[in-house]
Enzyme design. Structure first.
Site, mmCIF file in Angstrom:
data_model
loop_
_atom_site.group_PDB
_atom_site.id
_atom_site.type_symbol
_atom_site.label_atom_id
_atom_site.label_comp_id
_atom_site.label_asym_id
_atom_site.label_seq_id
_atom_site.Cartn_x
_atom_site.Cartn_y
_atom_site.Cartn_z
ATOM 1 N N LYS A 168 46.542 -3.018 32.783
ATOM 2 C CA LYS A 168 47.500 -3.968 32.182
ATOM 3 C C LYS A 168 46.904 -4.672 30.960
ATOM 4 O O LYS A 168 46.845 -5.906 30.890
ATOM 5 C CB LYS A 168 47.973 -4.978 33.217
ATOM 6 C CG LYS A 168 48.810 -4.337 34.322
ATOM 7 C CD LYS A 168 49.561 -5.372 35.142
ATOM 8 C CE LYS A 168 50.457 -4.763 36.191
ATOM 9 N NZ LYS A 168 49.744 -4.087 37.290
ATOM 10 N N ASP A 196 46.267 -7.672 24.437
ATOM 11 C CA ASP A 196 45.391 -8.394 23.509
ATOM 12 C C ASP A 196 45.796 -7.996 22.093
ATOM 13 O O ASP A 196 46.797 -7.288 21.921
ATOM 14 C CB ASP A 196 43.915 -8.041 23.815
ATOM 15 C CG ASP A 196 42.962 -9.196 23.491
ATOM 16 O OD1 ASP A 196 43.098 -9.776 22.389
ATOM 17 O OD2 ASP A 196 42.094 -9.505 24.325
ATOM 18 N N PRO A 228 45.882 -5.804 18.713
ATOM 19 C CA PRO A 228 45.818 -4.336 18.645
ATOM 20 C C PRO A 228 44.400 -3.787 18.543
ATOM 21 O O PRO A 228 44.052 -2.809 19.216
ATOM 22 C CB PRO A 228 46.641 -4.014 17.386
ATOM 23 C CG PRO A 228 47.638 -5.123 17.307
ATOM 24 C CD PRO A 228 46.906 -6.349 17.788
HETATM 25 O O1 C5P Z 1 51.272 -2.112 49.129
HETATM 26 P P1 C5P Z 1 52.393 -1.943 48.157
HETATM 27 O O2 C5P Z 1 53.221 -0.695 48.406
HETATM 28 O O3 C5P Z 1 53.239 -3.169 48.027
HETATM 29 O O4 C5P Z 1 51.643 -1.705 46.782
HETATM 30 C C1 C5P Z 1 52.331 -1.637 45.579
HETATM 31 C C2 C5P Z 1 51.378 -1.570 44.443
HETATM 32 O O5 C5P Z 1 52.114 -1.733 43.239
HETATM 33 C C3 C5P Z 1 50.314 -2.669 44.436
HETATM 34 O O6 C5P Z 1 49.140 -2.097 43.835
HETATM 35 C C4 C5P Z 1 50.902 -3.727 43.546
HETATM 36 O O7 C5P Z 1 49.935 -4.498 42.886
HETATM 37 C C5 C5P Z 1 51.666 -2.875 42.544
HETATM 38 N N1 C5P Z 1 52.757 -3.570 41.869
HETATM 39 C C6 C5P Z 1 53.825 -4.129 42.552
HETATM 40 N N2 C5P Z 1 54.831 -4.746 41.862
HETATM 41 C C7 C5P Z 1 54.769 -4.779 40.542
HETATM 42 C C8 C5P Z 1 53.712 -4.229 39.841
HETATM 43 C C9 C5P Z 1 52.705 -3.612 40.559
HETATM 44 O O8 C5P Z 1 53.881 -4.070 43.768
HETATM 45 N N3 C5P Z 1 55.766 -5.342 39.885
#
Ligand code: C5P
Length: 233
Positions: free
Chosen positions: A63, A66, A68
């Protein structure tokens, strides 16, 4: 059975556990998502250790956000790992996204739209003029126009983003829960993996619904990933 369009979220602070998870699931999982905790703890060597046990793709969820020049340097710093996906915050703007794209030609720079942890109130407070859905669509369009090959969004935004960006960009969604999952955990607004794919997502991110089965051992985890995959192939 072939691999399903599953991105497994490798959310564990232990490298040995991460490697065992990959070994137990890689017949069914297409992509492994390594996040900030993993990368800041184990670095490039950790990514290589995962690569040593699977030929599945790597999703480096850093993610980046910052100026470019800095994002370009960061993307170059990980390009030797050849991740298939590398996330940047789309709100970093077109020049930042383009810098990442130019720095990592073998990678799908992946634009993260609006974090689903943000409420509508948060979105307004931060200064977005539109609601979360419309802001996510705008950010997805900016990211794709700047060269991003993939977008991360909530399941509830898939249809609108697919309509806005067309068929080519890869849409990846977390926040999915298999119909037989015991709990939604901290995911508030969920969709099943199958519904997310039929709404227009190309890949679903799944963590705990698979990784929690590890407490019952490697065979249980393998069975759990096979079961969830069978619904998607
Ligand atoms: O355990 P779970 O199925 O909830 O994991 C979902 C993954 O997706 C985690 O790594 C979480 O940080 C990531 N994630 C999320 N929702 C977001 C962005 C990323 O659950 N909006």
């Amino acid at each position: 059975m072939s691999k399903a369009p599953i991105v497994l979220a490798v959310d564990t602070p232990e490298l040995a556990t991460a490697i065992e998870w990959v070994k137990a699931t890689h017949d069914y999982v297409s992509v492994y998502k390594l996040g900030l905790e993993f990368f800041l703890t184990f670095g490039s060597d950790g990514v290589k250790a995962i690569r040593d046990v699977t030929d599945a793709d790597i999703f480096l969820d850093l993610k980046l956000h910052d100026i470019p020049h800095t994002v370009s340097g960061a993307a170059k710093a990980v390009s030797h790992l050849a991740p298939r996906f590398l996330t940047v915050h789309a709100s970093g703007g077109p020049a930042m996204i383009k810098a990442a794209v130019e720095a990592s030609p073998k990678t799908h720079v992946t634009g993260v739209t609006i974090l689903t942890s943000l409420s509508e109130e948060d979105v307004t407070q931060i200064g977005f003029r539109q609601n979360a859905l419309d802001s996510a669509v705008s950010l997805a369009k900016i990211a794709v126009a700047a060269g991003a090959g993939a977008i991360v969004c909530s399941p509830l935004e898939i249809a609108a983003i697919r309509a806005a960006v067309g068929p080519t960009p890869i849409i990846i969604t977390p926040g999915v829960r298999p119909a037989d999952s015991a709990a939604a955990d901290d995911q508030a607004r969920t969709m099943t993996p199958k519904a997310a794919i039929s709404t227009g997502a190309n890949l679903v991110v799944i963590g705990r619904p698979i990784t929690q089965s590890w407490s019952a051992g490697a065979a249980a985890m393998r069975d759990r990933s096979a079961h969830i995959a069978s619904d998607l192939i």
